[in-house]
Each structure stands twice: as C-alpha cells, then as structure tokens.
Design an enzyme around this catalytic site. Sequence first.
Site, PDB file in Angstrom:
ATOM      1  N   TYR A  24       0.806  -1.225   0.000  1.00  0.00           N
ATOM      2  CA  TYR A  24       0.000   0.000   0.000  1.00  0.00           C
ATOM      3  C   TYR A  24       0.839   1.274   0.000  1.00  0.00           C
ATOM      4  CZ  TYR A  24      -4.329  -2.547   0.588  1.00  0.00           C
ATOM      5  OH  TYR A  24      -5.407  -3.362   0.385  1.00  0.00           O
ATOM      6  N   ASP A  44       8.958  -7.514  -4.839  1.00  0.00           N
ATOM      7  CA  ASP A  44       7.983  -8.051  -3.889  1.00  0.00           C
ATOM      8  C   ASP A  44       8.034  -9.569  -3.963  1.00  0.00           C
ATOM      9  OD1 ASP A  44       5.323  -6.598  -2.431  1.00  0.00           O
ATOM     10  OD2 ASP A  44       5.310  -8.787  -2.602  1.00  0.00           O
ATOM     11  N   THR A 135       7.450   1.130   9.421  1.00  0.00           N
ATOM     12  CA  THR A 135       7.324   1.614  10.799  1.00  0.00           C
ATOM     13  C   THR A 135       8.105   0.694  11.732  1.00  0.00           C
ATOM     14  OG1 THR A 135       5.137   2.444  10.260  1.00  0.00           O
ATOM     15  CG2 THR A 135       5.646   2.190  12.593  1.00  0.00           C
ATOM     16  N   ARG A 169       4.247   8.332   5.940  1.00  0.00           N
ATOM     17  CA  ARG A 169       3.174   8.941   6.741  1.00  0.00           C
ATOM     18  C   ARG A 169       1.978   9.313   5.880  1.00  0.00           C
ATOM     19  NH1 ARG A 169       6.495  13.618   8.365  1.00  0.00           N
ATOM     20  NH2 ARG A 169       5.511  14.046  10.348  1.00  0.00           N
ATOM     21  N   LYS A 221       6.973   9.100  14.601  1.00  0.00           N
ATOM     22  CA  LYS A 221       6.050   8.344  13.730  1.00  0.00           C
ATOM     23  C   LYS A 221       4.984   7.620  14.573  1.00  0.00           C
ATOM     24  CE  LYS A 221       4.156   5.415  10.992  1.00  0.00           C
ATOM     25  NZ  LYS A 221       3.363   5.513   9.831  1.00  0.00           N
ATOM     26  N   GLY A 272      -9.400   0.348  12.719  1.00  0.00           N
ATOM     27  CA  GLY A 272      -8.778  -0.750  11.985  1.00  0.00           C
ATOM     28  C   GLY A 272      -7.586  -0.284  11.191  1.00  0.00           C
ATOM     29  N   CYS A 275      -2.082   0.375  10.754  1.00  0.00           N
ATOM     30  CA  CYS A 275      -1.191   1.236  11.537  1.00  0.00           C
ATOM     31  C   CYS A 275      -1.714   1.642  12.902  1.00  0.00           C
ATOM     32  CB  CYS A 275      -0.881   2.480  10.729  1.00  0.00           C
ATOM     33  SG  CYS A 275      -0.160   2.031   9.173  1.00  0.00           S
ATOM     34  N   ARG A 342      -7.505  -5.016   6.310  1.00  0.00           N
ATOM     35  CA  ARG A 342      -6.652  -5.432   7.428  1.00  0.00           C
ATOM     36  C   ARG A 342      -7.185  -4.870   8.753  1.00  0.00           C
ATOM     37  NH1 ARG A 342      -0.901  -3.709   5.230  1.00  0.00           N
ATOM     38  NH2 ARG A 342      -2.154  -1.944   4.571  1.00  0.00           N
ATOM     39  N   ARG A 420     -21.124   4.023  11.556  1.00  0.00           N
ATOM     40  CA  ARG A 420     -20.241   5.097  11.059  1.00  0.00           C
ATOM     41  C   ARG A 420     -20.957   6.429  10.913  1.00  0.00           C
ATOM     42  NH1 ARG A 420     -14.959   3.818  11.812  1.00  0.00           N
ATOM     43  NH2 ARG A 420     -14.643   1.651  11.280  1.00  0.00           N
TER      44      ARG A 420
END
Length: 440
Positions: A24, A44, A135, A169, A221, A272, A275, A342, A420
């Site tokens: 991503y 990858d 990260t 970021r 971070k 979710g 991160c 994820r 939501r």
Amino acid sequence: MHTEELICRIRSRSARVAVVGLGYVGLPTAAVLADAGFRVVGADVKREVVEAVNAGRPHISEPGLEELVRRCRKAGRLSAVTSARKACDGADIAAVVVQTPLDDRGEPEMQPLRSALREVAEALRRGMLVVVESTLPPGGMREVVVPELEGCSGLRAGRDFLLAYSPERAIPTRTLQEIRTNSRLVGGVNQESARAAAELYSCITSGEVHTEHMDVVEIVKLVENTFRDVNIALANELAVFCEALGVDVGRVIELANRHPRVNLHMPGAGVGGHCLPKDPVFLIGKARKHGLRLELIEAARRRNESMPVHVLQKVEKALEGRSKPKVAVLGVAYKGNTDDTRHSPAEKVIKALLRRGVEVHSHDPFAKQDFGGRFTNSMEEAVRGADVVVIMTDHDDYRRMSTAELKRYLKRDAVIVDARRVLDRSEVEREGLRYSGVGC
Ligand code: SAJ
C-alpha cells in the site's frame, strides 16, 4: 562513491533506486519516484504483485495509482521483480517498505523486514544509500536494521554505506498526494546519511524535509498514530456515554470543535487498518521493557477494541424476538473508500454473528472479503429481506444511499445500525425504519 557524487546523481535523477516491498505504500512510493525521473526497480515476494505491476494493473486500489503506474511503465522507468537482491543489484539507493505487523503475542513481527534487509545486504555496495520506511518500534534501527545490514554485508553503516530512517506517513486513499506534499522526517545513522536521504525525498515532496536524530524520528512516527488512536478513543467513550444519556454525540463534537483549541475525532465501529491499532502497541511494549506503563494509551486501545462489541450489542438488541434473522453488513474495509480489510472492525462483528448462527450477507464496493459469511458486490442482493443492516464502513457509496430505495428491499420493521454515522437519522425514521447509531 562519495556522498557528494550520490547527491549529484540524485539531483540529476541518474541514481538508480530499488524499492523493496510493493504494498500500500511501497508501490505508490516506487511510482512517485519513477514519475520524478528515477529508474526504479521494485521488488515483492508475491509473484502476482510483480506481474500486476509489470502489466500496469496494480493490485491495490488507490486513486490515481493505476494511471501513474501505466505512465511510468510506458516511460520505461518502473519495473518489478520477485527478488530484492536482484532489484538492488546496481542500485544506488534501496528503499525498504515492508510490513512490520504485530505477531500473535502482540510483539513486533520483524521477520519480513529482517529477510528483506538480508537480501538488500547481499547486494550492498560501498557508497550505497539504504532508507527504511517501514514503521519500527523505538530502537528498531539500532537493534534490528543496522545489525542485519552489517552482519550480512560485512560493511559498516555510516562508514561504508549510508543508512537512514524515513517513516512513511501517507494516508490510504490520499497516498500519492500525501507522498508528494507531506513533510518528511529523516533520521540518519550519521549526518551524511541524513543529508543524502533528505536530498532524495526533496525530489518527490513539496513539503519540508526535517532531519533529526534517528531515535526521535522513530518515536515521532508512532506518536502521530497514537495521538489519533487516543483522540478516537475519547470520541468513542463520549459516544457510549451520550448514548446512555440519549444525547447525540455528533452535535456535541461538532459544537465542541468550534472552540479554537478543540479537535475531537469521530466515533465509529472501532479502529482498523495496518497502523493505528499497532503503532501505540509498539510504544506500550517498549515502555514495559523499561518498567513503565503507558496507562492512557493502553486504555485508549482497549476502548477502541471494544467498539465492535458495542456495535454487536446494538445488532443483538435489534434482533431480539426475530426468528432466523438475516443481517446485511455494509462495508468490510477498515475505512471509507479503500479496499483494505486489514484489522477491519467488520471482521469481528461478522464472525461473532456467524458464531451465534445468524445469516450474514456482506457487501463492499471496493473490497472482496466474506470473513466466513456470504459476500456480494450487489448491494441490493446483500440487503434483500434483511432484518438488520449494519453500516460498518464510511464509503461514499453508503453516504449517498437513498433510504427510500433501501427500504424497498428490507423487512418491514427493519433496523439500521449505523456504526459510522453516515445516514441522517431523521430521514431514516421518516421512512418508517428504526435507526440505531453509535453515539445517538
Ligand atoms: N477512525 C475513526 N474516527 C476518526 C478517524 C478514523 O473511527 O475520526 C478510524 C477509521 O475508520 C479507521 C481507523 O480509525 O478504521 C484508522 O483510519 P485513519 O484514517 O485514521 O488512519 P490510517 O490507519 O488509514 O492511516 C494512518 C495515518 N496517520 C495519521 O493520520 C496520524 C497516516 O497518515 C499514516 O501514514 C498511516 O496511519 C500509517 O501508515 O502509519
């Protein structure tokens, strides 16, 4: 090669770049670098990812990415391979952008990063620059990255090759724009490393590039995402409180945010993604190793993790007295307008309902994931005959949804659980449907 020479090559775009990890963040980064004029080889381990990139059909959905990848492929500046070592062969710069998730015990899982670094180390040459964007837990550069690169290459960081940390970021759904405009943090093992990495990032971002000590950058971070997690936890706590009092938390937040120094985030079905649920845990874990408890951050994590259960309780209440009920879950992605599932709060809700024997049909305009239930990309099919509709993701499609149209497919006394807060309560009720939102 001297640092000055590398800097010249960066400025003239003749430096060759390897990007290890095409997920991503890695793929958008590779494409933005290629678009800026560099020759980029991405790597990858997943063959399908490499094939998709080489075919100009990226495997992730991100606004503008497909077009950019196509353009860079056409210009001959972007290609992908399955071996990180091969991508790094002849490269002047290697950017490492692989995932660093939590393992089953809640500890940082550094294996993907370690194995990527070992491959980079095999191709490491004197004068090369390695930048880590993944990260890291505090101390990760010194404890993991440096030993892996030095151990496998026999070269010394800072003396033989340059090494810097520059965490990504950018926010999914605005990744390209943010890579190109956000300010950038750069921490080097020495000043030369920071200077070279800062030069690279100034080629792609119009934002400021801040060079700082590596230890500071690692914590900054994590603090950014922790701030967001704690702020959302406060909003979620207020939502549960306001619900009990019969007050709309949306109005409370909206008005409180008019104060010049208040900026409350929005409550919802939980937090979710890759991160936010993880980065605070990196801080918590490190603190514990130092005999400290980060109590506020830990409590925020618990509050956010409890939100899918809160939503579930609303669904269960709505299902009371119904036999063989059908629930439609709208949205399986962790947040609006992305296909990323994820750590999605929808997973917990769907699995819990299935364990209770409820028939669950889920829908999502971007993601394809059933979490064990039945998935369809036809909204009509998902909601037809449903007793309860749970809106788990704030996709624009759901915001635009017509309640009158929705009503045509539902059971007569159906309930909308709006986790939501995307629908207008009064509009839903005008249609004769029952509304139960998080925080109202
Ligand atoms: N959420 C809420 N209420 C809000 C905002 C978000 O419940 O007011 C939920 C979302 O629905 C989602 C989760 O939080 O489930 C996380 O979404 P997000 O949009 O806040 O963040 P991410 O994880 O997509 O991206 C974050 C970003 N960090 C910050 O904004 C500080 C991004 O800039 C980082 O690059 C990214 O984490 C990362 O990779 O670290």
